[in-house]
Design an enzyme around this catalytic site. Structure first.
Site, PDB file in Angstrom:
ATOM      1  N   ARG A  51      16.661  -5.337  40.295  1.00 51.92           N
ATOM      2  CA  ARG A  51      15.902  -4.357  41.060  1.00 51.92           C
ATOM      3  C   ARG A  51      15.373  -3.288  40.104  1.00 51.92           C
ATOM      4  O   ARG A  51      15.719  -3.272  38.938  1.00 51.92           O
ATOM      5  CB  ARG A  51      16.748  -3.742  42.184  1.00 51.92           C
ATOM      6  CG  ARG A  51      18.123  -3.418  41.718  1.00 51.92           C
ATOM      7  CD  ARG A  51      18.626  -2.013  41.764  1.00 51.92           C
ATOM      8  NE  ARG A  51      17.731  -0.924  41.658  1.00 51.92           N
ATOM      9  CZ  ARG A  51      17.600  -0.159  40.573  1.00 51.92           C
ATOM     10  NH1 ARG A  51      18.263  -0.428  39.448  1.00 51.92           N
ATOM     11  NH2 ARG A  51      16.809   0.882  40.572  1.00 51.92           N
ATOM     12  N   GLN A 190      22.026   3.441  44.642  1.00 52.94           N
ATOM     13  CA  GLN A 190      21.644   3.149  43.250  1.00 52.94           C
ATOM     14  C   GLN A 190      22.037   4.293  42.315  1.00 52.94           C
ATOM     15  O   GLN A 190      22.296   4.079  41.142  1.00 52.94           O
ATOM     16  CB  GLN A 190      20.126   2.912  43.131  1.00 52.94           C
ATOM     17  CG  GLN A 190      19.647   1.597  43.702  1.00 52.94           C
ATOM     18  CD  GLN A 190      19.150   1.753  45.128  1.00 52.94           C
ATOM     19  OE1 GLN A 190      19.646   2.596  45.870  1.00 52.94           O
ATOM     20  NE2 GLN A 190      18.198   0.942  45.528  1.00 52.94           N
ATOM     21  N   ASP A 231       7.558   3.680  41.956  1.00 42.81           N
ATOM     22  CA  ASP A 231       7.357   2.251  42.204  1.00 42.81           C
ATOM     23  C   ASP A 231       5.882   1.902  42.280  1.00 42.81           C
ATOM     24  O   ASP A 231       5.485   0.783  41.940  1.00 42.81           O
ATOM     25  CB  ASP A 231       8.090   1.849  43.484  1.00 42.81           C
ATOM     26  CG  ASP A 231       9.593   1.961  43.276  1.00 42.81           C
ATOM     27  OD1 ASP A 231      10.178   1.021  42.746  1.00 42.81           O
ATOM     28  OD2 ASP A 231      10.158   3.034  43.563  1.00 42.81           O
TER      29      ASP A 231
HETATM   30  O1  MRU Z   1      14.790  -0.642  45.693  1.00 44.15           O
HETATM   31  P1  MRU Z   1      14.932  -0.528  44.209  1.00 44.15           P
HETATM   32  O2  MRU Z   1      16.298  -0.215  43.737  1.00 44.15           O
HETATM   33  O3  MRU Z   1      14.278  -1.668  43.479  1.00 44.15           O
HETATM   34  O4  MRU Z   1      14.092   0.760  43.972  1.00 44.15           O
HETATM   35  C1  MRU Z   1      13.176   0.912  43.032  1.00 44.15           C
HETATM   36  C2  MRU Z   1      13.645   1.955  42.170  1.00 44.15           C
HETATM   37  O5  MRU Z   1      14.329   1.619  41.228  1.00 44.15           O
HETATM   38  C3  MRU Z   1      13.432   3.357  42.467  1.00 44.15           C
HETATM   39  O6  MRU Z   1      12.595   3.681  43.483  1.00 44.15           O
HETATM   40  C4  MRU Z   1      13.166   4.092  41.199  1.00 44.15           C
HETATM   41  O7  MRU Z   1      13.362   5.429  41.368  1.00 44.15           O
HETATM   42  C5  MRU Z   1      11.770   3.827  40.704  1.00 44.15           C
HETATM   43  S1  MRU Z   1      11.712   3.546  39.059  1.00 44.15           S
HETATM   44  C6  MRU Z   1      12.362   1.981  38.883  1.00 44.15           C
END
Ligand code: MRU
Length: 346
Positions: A51, A190, A231
């Site tokens: 992830r 996370q 993201d």
């Molecule tokens: O749902 P995830 O754990 O894949 O979330 C994405 C992220 O890791 C976060 O939103 C993060 O802050 C963005 S940078 C990778």
């Protein structure tokens, strides 16, 4: 990054297999997961064995390369086109996934070898860009800074270094005294599980705080700056990031705390006009209703933590409007979150 003295990337390819650190097992167990086919890699992305924007981008690129390697001669193009659709359907919000699949698909039109080379190149670029983000971001961190971060935008979320945590690693390396407030980041935690594990591993002083502690901490003058990842970033500077980011940005503005977003330019979706156009992933209600941890005997257990029979809603991301963001730390430098500065990057 080093784990128990050995250097690891979050995801890599050997032969036709993709290997990754199993993030569903962290921080309780450090385990490497092998995905032998593109189907396996899709499963790993969907179930969040891997992830984080950059890491799923790299994994998706490798998955596309696996599809070229595994395509049967008699149905070659149908197979790879279906694979592209399958990979793109794993998670909708992170831009890096689509960016990587597109690049490897294009390279694969030349040859299978080109597809594999391109996938490796994307992973290398991700690590290189994250490093640059760390160097630029470090310039913003003063000695003695107390930094709050949300979710995990560390090396586990990318191929190496990470984005929001990369400046923190560089600040530490340059011997600045820093302290990190880690938002737990429900529902999947996370922050509490992955960011805390990374920081502990890097011997960086930190504390995990409940998701709803931000206003208290900032009102007490306990936070000097906030750094988060992204993201997907729209052309106007709106930023999609882990659910809960938006409310932290509002609070930061209220208390005059600088709010930075760290992300490579591969996260910027220049075709996406504003945050309103970003698709927000909705995940299973079970992620809210249940929590996984270890019991006193170190057995991993998943237990119900909500009122039995109640339903839950689980939007995985939110969008922070550009007006709340002090700056975006990219591998090309630190920019203001507006159309003009973003356009200059391309
Ligand atoms: O749902 P995830 O754990 O894949 O979330 C994405 C992220 O890791 C976060 O939103 C993060 O802050 C963005 S940078 C990778």
């Amino acid at each position: 990054m080093k784990v128990k003295g050995k250097v690891y990337r979050t995801v890599w390819m050997e032969g036709s297999s993709v290997f990754m650190i199993d993030q569903n097992m962290l921080p309780f167990e450090f385990r490497i997961h092998e995905a032998k086919t593109y189907f396996d890699t899709c499963f790993a992305i969907t179930t969040m064995i891997i992830r984080g924007a950059g890491a799923i981008g790299a994994a998706a690129g490798y998955a596309m390369a696996q599809a070229f390697l595994g395509a049967p001669e008699n149905d070659y193009w149908n197979y790879v086109e279906q694979a592209k659709e399958d990979i793109e359907a794993t998670r909708p919000t992170a831009r890096n996934l689509f960016y990587a699949v597109e690049r490897v698909f294009k390279a694969g039109k030349v040859s299978v070898e080109d597809a594999v080379v391109e996938a490796r190149k994307i992973a290398d670029e991700d690590a290189r860009d994250s490093r640059k983000i760390g160097e630029f971001g470090n310039e913003l961190i003063k000695d003695g800074s107390r930094i709050e971060t949300h979710c995990n935008a560390g090396w586990l979320a990318f191929v190496d270094y990470g984005t929001a945590l990369s400046p923190i690693y560089f600040a530490r390396k340059s011997r600045k005294k820093i302290f990190v407030y880690v938002d737990e980041t429900r529902p999947r935690s996370q922050g509490a599980r992955l960011t805390a594990w990374e920081l502990k591993n890097g011997r960086i002083p930190h504390v995990i705080v409940p998701d709803n502690a931000g206003a208290y901490l900032m009102s007490q003058g306990m936070v000097d700056m906030m750094i988060v990842g992204a993201d997907r970033i729209a052309k106007n500077g709106d930023v999609a990031n882990k659910i809960g980011t938006f409310e932290k940005a509002i609070i930061a503005k209220e208390f005059g705390v600088p709010f930075y977003v760290a992300a490579p330019t591969s996260t910027i979706d220049i075709k996406c006009k504003s945050g309103k156009n970003i698709i927000i992933e909705n995940r299973s209600e079970d992620e809210v209703l249940y929590q996984t941890g270890i019991d006193k005997n170190n057995n991993i257990e998943t237990i119900l933590v909500c009122s039995p029979g109640s339903k839950a809603l689980n939007p995985a991301f939110d969008v922070t409007p550009a007006k709340y963001i002090t700056g975006i730390i990219t591998e090309k430098g630190i920019i203001k979150p507006d159309r003009v500065e973003i356009k200059k990057l391309f």
